[in-house]
Design a protein around this motif. Sequence first.
Motif, PDB file in Angstrom:
ATOM      1  N   GLU A   1      56.160   0.766   9.624  1.00  0.00           N
ATOM      2  CA  GLU A   1      55.709   2.217   9.562  1.00  0.00           C
ATOM      3  C   GLU A   1      54.607   2.268   8.414  1.00  0.00           C
ATOM      4  OE1 GLU A   1      57.523   6.684   8.943  1.00  0.00           O
ATOM      5  OE2 GLU A   1      58.699   5.013   9.029  1.00  0.00           O
ATOM      6  N   ARG A   2      55.047   1.473   7.260  1.00  0.00           N
ATOM      7  CA  ARG A   2      54.078   1.663   6.227  1.00  0.00           C
ATOM      8  C   ARG A   2      52.692   0.676   6.593  1.00  0.00           C
ATOM      9  NH1 ARG A   2      54.609   2.219   0.703  1.00  0.00           N
ATOM     10  NH2 ARG A   2      56.177   3.674   1.320  1.00  0.00           N
ATOM     11  N   ILE A   3      52.841  -0.126   7.253  1.00  0.00           N
ATOM     12  CA  ILE A   3      51.682  -0.974   7.744  1.00  0.00           C
ATOM     13  C   ILE A   3      50.746  -0.083   8.522  1.00  0.00           C
ATOM     14  CG2 ILE A   3      50.887  -3.260   9.247  1.00  0.00           C
ATOM     15  CD1 ILE A   3      53.215  -4.591   8.056  1.00  0.00           C
ATOM     16  N   ARG A   4      51.227   0.695   9.552  1.00  0.00           N
ATOM     17  CA  ARG A   4      50.617   1.509  10.461  1.00  0.00           C
ATOM     18  C   ARG A   4      49.922   2.494   9.295  1.00  0.00           C
ATOM     19  NH1 ARG A   4      54.314   4.222  14.467  1.00  0.00           N
ATOM     20  NH2 ARG A   4      54.948   5.168  12.700  1.00  0.00           N
ATOM     21  N   ASP A   5      50.416   3.069   8.363  1.00  0.00           N
ATOM     22  CA  ASP A   5      49.568   3.918   7.673  1.00  0.00           C
ATOM     23  C   ASP A   5      48.639   3.115   6.808  1.00  0.00           C
ATOM     24  OD1 ASP A   5      51.376   5.884   8.343  1.00  0.00           O
ATOM     25  OD2 ASP A   5      52.760   5.666   6.738  1.00  0.00           O
ATOM     26  N   LEU A   6      48.874   1.924   6.360  1.00  0.00           N
ATOM     27  CA  LEU A   6      47.767   1.155   5.612  1.00  0.00           C
ATOM     28  C   LEU A   6      46.547   0.793   6.295  1.00  0.00           C
ATOM     29  CD1 LEU A   6      50.313  -1.330   3.491  1.00  0.00           C
ATOM     30  CD2 LEU A   6      48.607   0.668   2.667  1.00  0.00           C
ATOM     31  N   LEU A   7      46.826   0.581   7.602  1.00  0.00           N
ATOM     32  CA  LEU A   7      45.771   0.197   8.518  1.00  0.00           C
ATOM     33  C   LEU A   7      44.636   1.428   8.993  1.00  0.00           C
ATOM     34  CD1 LEU A   7      47.688  -2.204  11.044  1.00  0.00           C
ATOM     35  CD2 LEU A   7      46.054  -2.658   9.251  1.00  0.00           C
ATOM     36  N   GLN A   8      45.042   2.601   8.413  1.00  0.00           N
ATOM     37  CA  GLN A   8      44.130   3.550   8.729  1.00  0.00           C
ATOM     38  C   GLN A   8      43.391   3.789   7.554  1.00  0.00           C
ATOM     39  OE1 GLN A   8      46.731   6.968   9.051  1.00  0.00           O
ATOM     40  NE2 GLN A   8      47.897   6.312  10.908  1.00  0.00           N
ATOM     41  N   HIS A   9      43.643   3.082   6.480  1.00  0.00           N
ATOM     42  CA  HIS A   9      42.609   3.143   5.566  1.00  0.00           C
ATOM     43  C   HIS A   9      41.244   1.824   5.494  1.00  0.00           C
ATOM     44  CE1 HIS A   9      44.891   5.778   2.825  1.00  0.00           C
ATOM     45  NE2 HIS A   9      45.810   5.233   3.064  1.00  0.00           N
TER      46      HIS A   9
END
Length: 265
Positions: free
Chosen positions: A64-72
């Motif tokens: 879930e956190r990786i998905r957020d990070l990939l948006q940056h």
Amino acid sequence: MKMTYMIGTFAKMTGIPVRTLHYYDEIGLLKPQRQASGHRIYGTDDMMTLQKILSLKQLGFSLERIRDLLQHPKYDLSLVEMLKLQQQALETTRAELDKSLEMIKRMIAIVHREGQLEHQLMFSLIRNMGQESKQRDWVEDHLSEHTATALFDMTAEEVELMDAETVRFSRDVKRLSGVPVDSAEVEAVIGTYVQRVMTFLDAEAIANFSNLDEEQCARLEHLVEMPFNEAETAWLDAALAHYLDKYGMIEAGKLLWTKKEGMYR
């Protein structure tokens, strides 16, 4: 022309199971293009995204956190802050693992030394080891920093000796429970225990200990588990009360005071 791959080929190239790629697609982590037939088609960009996912997984991030990070798209301040938070989380996990490994090492040493260990005593030791950080906080808050340091900053040899004494005392209490508390053997066992306790106390701790209220004592009892049943606990309380009434804590520890040249004064 960009290369594209069917999911089976992409899985073989990357070493990622097809089932995992399906899951990444379902949660919106790695969404490939679709053919008219509905088959997944992966390209070079997907390969790069997958490498980012695997790299962040190695850092310990959740999907879930990786998905957020990939948006940056860039390594901006928010990403740095998230990396710092992850660093703190991993350091906490490492500290917890180190503590667990130390507990396991201590228990192995106890079992090797004792040959066998009663289940009640074994689990009591484990739970107490797990509570040591909270026990230390209580001692610092209610007794003294000196006592907390003496109790919890021991060498490996001192810890091993303390564990051995704890096992011996627990077994003595179970063996002697029901014996008159004024018997010579009971007084000897309790006296050894009291004098051992005295080695960790300074004047501040002794004064504070005598002024503990019921709530503070109850908190301590909650933090320190004793491997005794109700009858054994009642007998131990009576044996301690008899010994301290007969000799007094200071009297019991006077030899230690003399040896330490009045450091408690």
